[in-house]
Design a protein around this motif. Sequence first.
Motif, PDB file in Angstrom:
ATOM      1  N   TYR A  81     -10.721 135.162  94.104  1.00  0.00           N
ATOM      2  CA  TYR A  81     -10.885 134.429  93.175  1.00  0.00           C
ATOM      3  C   TYR A  81      -9.677 134.438  92.227  1.00  0.00           C
ATOM      4  CZ  TYR A  81     -12.960 133.474  88.692  1.00  0.00           C
ATOM      5  OH  TYR A  81     -13.134 132.553  87.493  1.00  0.00           O
ATOM      6  N   ASP A  82      -9.030 135.475  92.215  1.00  0.00           N
ATOM      7  CA  ASP A  82      -7.794 135.702  91.303  1.00  0.00           C
ATOM      8  C   ASP A  82      -6.511 135.019  91.807  1.00  0.00           C
ATOM      9  OD1 ASP A  82      -9.115 137.130  89.270  1.00  0.00           O
ATOM     10  OD2 ASP A  82      -7.936 139.099  89.940  1.00  0.00           O
ATOM     11  N   SER A  83      -6.636 134.907  93.395  1.00  0.00           N
ATOM     12  CA  SER A  83      -5.427 134.205  93.897  1.00  0.00           C
ATOM     13  C   SER A  83      -5.777 132.624  93.800  1.00  0.00           C
ATOM     14  CB  SER A  83      -5.495 134.579  95.392  1.00  0.00           C
ATOM     15  OG  SER A  83      -5.041 135.729  95.396  1.00  0.00           O
ATOM     16  N   MET A  84      -6.807 132.287  93.683  1.00  0.00           N
ATOM     17  CA  MET A  84      -7.108 130.869  93.642  1.00  0.00           C
ATOM     18  C   MET A  84      -6.971 130.476  92.217  1.00  0.00           C
ATOM     19  SD  MET A  84     -10.799 130.212  95.752  1.00  0.00           S
ATOM     20  CE  MET A  84     -10.767 128.601  95.307  1.00  0.00           C
ATOM     21  N   LYS A  85      -7.396 131.246  91.132  1.00  0.00           N
ATOM     22  CA  LYS A  85      -6.799 130.871  89.618  1.00  0.00           C
ATOM     23  C   LYS A  85      -5.366 130.804  89.638  1.00  0.00           C
ATOM     24  CE  LYS A  85      -8.821 134.190  87.502  1.00  0.00           C
ATOM     25  NZ  LYS A  85      -9.609 134.993  86.499  1.00  0.00           N
ATOM     26  N   ALA A  86      -4.644 131.538  90.329  1.00  0.00           N
ATOM     27  CA  ALA A  86      -3.245 131.670  90.168  1.00  0.00           C
ATOM     28  C   ALA A  86      -2.696 130.510  90.952  1.00  0.00           C
ATOM     29  CB  ALA A  86      -2.720 132.911  90.807  1.00  0.00           C
ATOM     30  N   TRP A  87      -3.092 130.174  92.106  1.00  0.00           N
ATOM     31  CA  TRP A  87      -2.801 128.833  92.843  1.00  0.00           C
ATOM     32  C   TRP A  87      -3.011 127.667  92.127  1.00  0.00           C
ATOM     33  CZ3 TRP A  87      -5.476 124.566  94.435  1.00  0.00           C
ATOM     34  CH2 TRP A  87      -4.499 123.683  95.320  1.00  0.00           C
ATOM     35  N   CYS A  88      -4.101 127.497  91.151  1.00  0.00           N
ATOM     36  CA  CYS A  88      -4.264 126.248  90.056  1.00  0.00           C
ATOM     37  C   CYS A  88      -3.332 126.427  89.118  1.00  0.00           C
ATOM     38  CB  CYS A  88      -5.707 126.641  89.602  1.00  0.00           C
ATOM     39  SG  CYS A  88      -7.027 126.042  90.692  1.00  0.00           S
ATOM     40  N   ASP A  89      -2.996 127.619  88.494  1.00  0.00           N
ATOM     41  CA  ASP A  89      -2.043 127.564  87.521  1.00  0.00           C
ATOM     42  C   ASP A  89      -0.658 127.084  88.045  1.00  0.00           C
ATOM     43  OD1 ASP A  89      -3.740 128.489  85.709  1.00  0.00           O
ATOM     44  OD2 ASP A  89      -3.284 130.686  86.085  1.00  0.00           O
ATOM     45  N   LEU A  90      -0.297 127.488  89.217  1.00  0.00           N
ATOM     46  CA  LEU A  90       1.034 127.136  90.042  1.00  0.00           C
ATOM     47  C   LEU A  90       1.115 125.598  90.136  1.00  0.00           C
ATOM     48  CD1 LEU A  90       1.425 129.960  92.390  1.00  0.00           C
ATOM     49  CD2 LEU A  90       2.782 129.410  90.363  1.00  0.00           C
ATOM     50  N   VAL A  91      -0.145 125.094  90.641  1.00  0.00           N
ATOM     51  CA  VAL A  91      -0.199 123.425  90.717  1.00  0.00           C
ATOM     52  C   VAL A  91       0.046 122.942  89.596  1.00  0.00           C
ATOM     53  CG1 VAL A  91      -1.751 121.809  91.502  1.00  0.00           C
ATOM     54  CG2 VAL A  91      -1.564 123.725  93.131  1.00  0.00           C
ATOM     55  N   ARG A  92      -0.860 123.114  88.314  1.00  0.00           N
ATOM     56  CA  ARG A  92      -0.940 122.429  87.205  1.00  0.00           C
ATOM     57  C   ARG A  92       0.671 122.726  86.639  1.00  0.00           C
ATOM     58  NH1 ARG A  92      -5.130 124.359  84.759  1.00  0.00           N
ATOM     59  NH2 ARG A  92      -4.381 126.559  84.776  1.00  0.00           N
ATOM     60  N   THR A  93       1.357 123.679  86.702  1.00  0.00           N
ATOM     61  CA  THR A  93       2.956 123.979  86.385  1.00  0.00           C
ATOM     62  C   THR A  93       3.610 122.973  87.073  1.00  0.00           C
ATOM     63  OG1 THR A  93       2.442 126.132  85.570  1.00  0.00           O
ATOM     64  CG2 THR A  93       4.722 125.605  86.022  1.00  0.00           C
ATOM     65  N   SER A  94       3.254 123.146  88.383  1.00  0.00           N
ATOM     66  CA  SER A  94       4.341 122.124  89.299  1.00  0.00           C
ATOM     67  C   SER A  94       4.006 120.745  88.803  1.00  0.00           C
ATOM     68  CB  SER A  94       3.984 122.380  90.696  1.00  0.00           C
ATOM     69  OG  SER A  94       4.574 121.452  91.611  1.00  0.00           O
ATOM     70  N   GLU A  95       3.108 120.180  88.690  1.00  0.00           N
ATOM     71  CA  GLU A  95       2.740 118.848  88.236  1.00  0.00           C
ATOM     72  C   GLU A  95       3.222 118.484  86.832  1.00  0.00           C
ATOM     73  OE1 GLU A  95       1.210 116.276  90.227  1.00  0.00           O
ATOM     74  OE2 GLU A  95       1.812 117.793  91.743  1.00  0.00           O
ATOM     75  N   ALA A  96       3.156 119.353  86.007  1.00  0.00           N
ATOM     76  CA  ALA A  96       3.701 119.112  84.680  1.00  0.00           C
ATOM     77  C   ALA A  96       5.350 119.167  84.674  1.00  0.00           C
ATOM     78  CB  ALA A  96       3.303 120.362  83.667  1.00  0.00           C
ATOM     79  N   THR A  97       5.816 119.969  85.391  1.00  0.00           N
ATOM     80  CA  THR A  97       7.239 119.683  85.527  1.00  0.00           C
ATOM     81  C   THR A  97       7.708 118.288  86.383  1.00  0.00           C
ATOM     82  OG1 THR A  97       7.590 122.288  85.801  1.00  0.00           O
ATOM     83  CG2 THR A  97       9.251 120.838  86.879  1.00  0.00           C
ATOM     84  N   ARG A  98       6.900 118.127  87.269  1.00  0.00           N
ATOM     85  CA  ARG A  98       7.060 116.960  87.966  1.00  0.00           C
ATOM     86  C   ARG A  98       6.822 115.464  87.074  1.00  0.00           C
ATOM     87  NH1 ARG A  98       4.446 112.661  90.322  1.00  0.00           N
ATOM     88  NH2 ARG A  98       2.306 113.736  89.692  1.00  0.00           N
ATOM     89  N   ARG A  99       6.012 115.584  86.185  1.00  0.00           N
ATOM     90  CA  ARG A  99       5.734 114.559  85.187  1.00  0.00           C
ATOM     91  C   ARG A  99       6.785 114.671  84.220  1.00  0.00           C
ATOM     92  NH1 ARG A  99       0.540 116.400  85.713  1.00  0.00           N
ATOM     93  NH2 ARG A  99       0.874 117.554  83.653  1.00  0.00           N
ATOM     94  N   ALA A 100       7.389 115.721  83.821  1.00  0.00           N
ATOM     95  CA  ALA A 100       8.643 115.640  82.745  1.00  0.00           C
ATOM     96  C   ALA A 100       9.811 115.260  83.469  1.00  0.00           C
ATOM     97  CB  ALA A 100       8.702 117.232  82.365  1.00  0.00           C
ATOM     98  N   GLU A 101       9.813 115.373  84.699  1.00  0.00           N
ATOM     99  CA  GLU A 101      11.231 114.863  85.389  1.00  0.00           C
ATOM    100  C   GLU A 101      11.193 113.187  85.566  1.00  0.00           C
ATOM    101  OE1 GLU A 101      11.034 117.270  88.925  1.00  0.00           O
ATOM    102  OE2 GLU A 101      12.217 118.864  88.219  1.00  0.00           O
ATOM    103  N   ILE A 102       9.964 112.983  85.681  1.00  0.00           N
ATOM    104  CA  ILE A 102       9.969 111.405  85.813  1.00  0.00           C
ATOM    105  C   ILE A 102       9.909 110.849  84.432  1.00  0.00           C
ATOM    106  CG2 ILE A 102       7.948 109.598  86.275  1.00  0.00           C
ATOM    107  CD1 ILE A 102       6.779 111.594  88.308  1.00  0.00           C
ATOM    108  N   GLU A 103       9.536 111.242  83.390  1.00  0.00           N
ATOM    109  CA  GLU A 103       9.767 111.028  82.162  1.00  0.00           C
ATOM    110  C   GLU A 103      11.133 110.847  81.593  1.00  0.00           C
ATOM    111  OE1 GLU A 103       7.177 112.837  79.339  1.00  0.00           O
ATOM    112  OE2 GLU A 103       5.323 112.381  80.287  1.00  0.00           O
ATOM    113  N   LYS A 104      11.930 112.010  82.122  1.00  0.00           N
ATOM    114  CA  LYS A 104      13.357 112.170  81.784  1.00  0.00           C
ATOM    115  C   LYS A 104      14.362 111.324  82.821  1.00  0.00           C
ATOM    116  CE  LYS A 104      13.024 116.573  79.508  1.00  0.00           C
ATOM    117  NZ  LYS A 104      13.700 117.892  79.626  1.00  0.00           N
ATOM    118  N   GLY A 105      13.469 110.693  83.910  1.00  0.00           N
ATOM    119  CA  GLY A 105      14.266 109.821  84.957  1.00  0.00           C
ATOM    120  C   GLY A 105      15.157 110.469  85.907  1.00  0.00           C
ATOM    121  N   LEU A 106      14.853 111.984  85.986  1.00  0.00           N
ATOM    122  CA  LEU A 106      15.393 112.685  87.131  1.00  0.00           C
ATOM    123  C   LEU A 106      15.050 112.642  88.221  1.00  0.00           C
ATOM    124  CD1 LEU A 106      15.443 116.037  84.926  1.00  0.00           C
ATOM    125  CD2 LEU A 106      17.270 114.665  85.045  1.00  0.00           C
TER     126      LEU A 106
END
Length: 106
Positions: A81-106
């Motif tokens: 259960y804890d591993s699945m929660k951590a994985w979700c957090d990692l995916v959320r962070t990765s997606e947020a980073t990806r969106r920020a890079e797109i907005e900055k044109g990187l």
Amino acid sequence: MFDPTEIYQRLINAGGEWADTHAAAEILSDAADATLAREFINAQGAVEQRKALAKTSTAFQEAQAEATTARLKANKAKIQYDSMKAWCDLVRTSEATRRAEIEKGL
């Protein structure tokens, strides 16, 4: 792409599995304590001798083994259960980073 509904359901299932196994471990631990008390009451002799007899009784040893096995299963479910929660957090962070890079044109 990740399906949020599927991920949510998997988290609910993992959390439910942990809750169920944890409750079972608690029940078996309480049962082992009750077995120890019953064995102590039924034993003969001085207090220390009765404690020793109760702790070495087959009934208590079996109850303790069941409780330990259940606790191990609950711990493994908690890890899942804890591993699945951590994985979700990692995916959320990765997606947020990806969106920020797109907005900055990187």
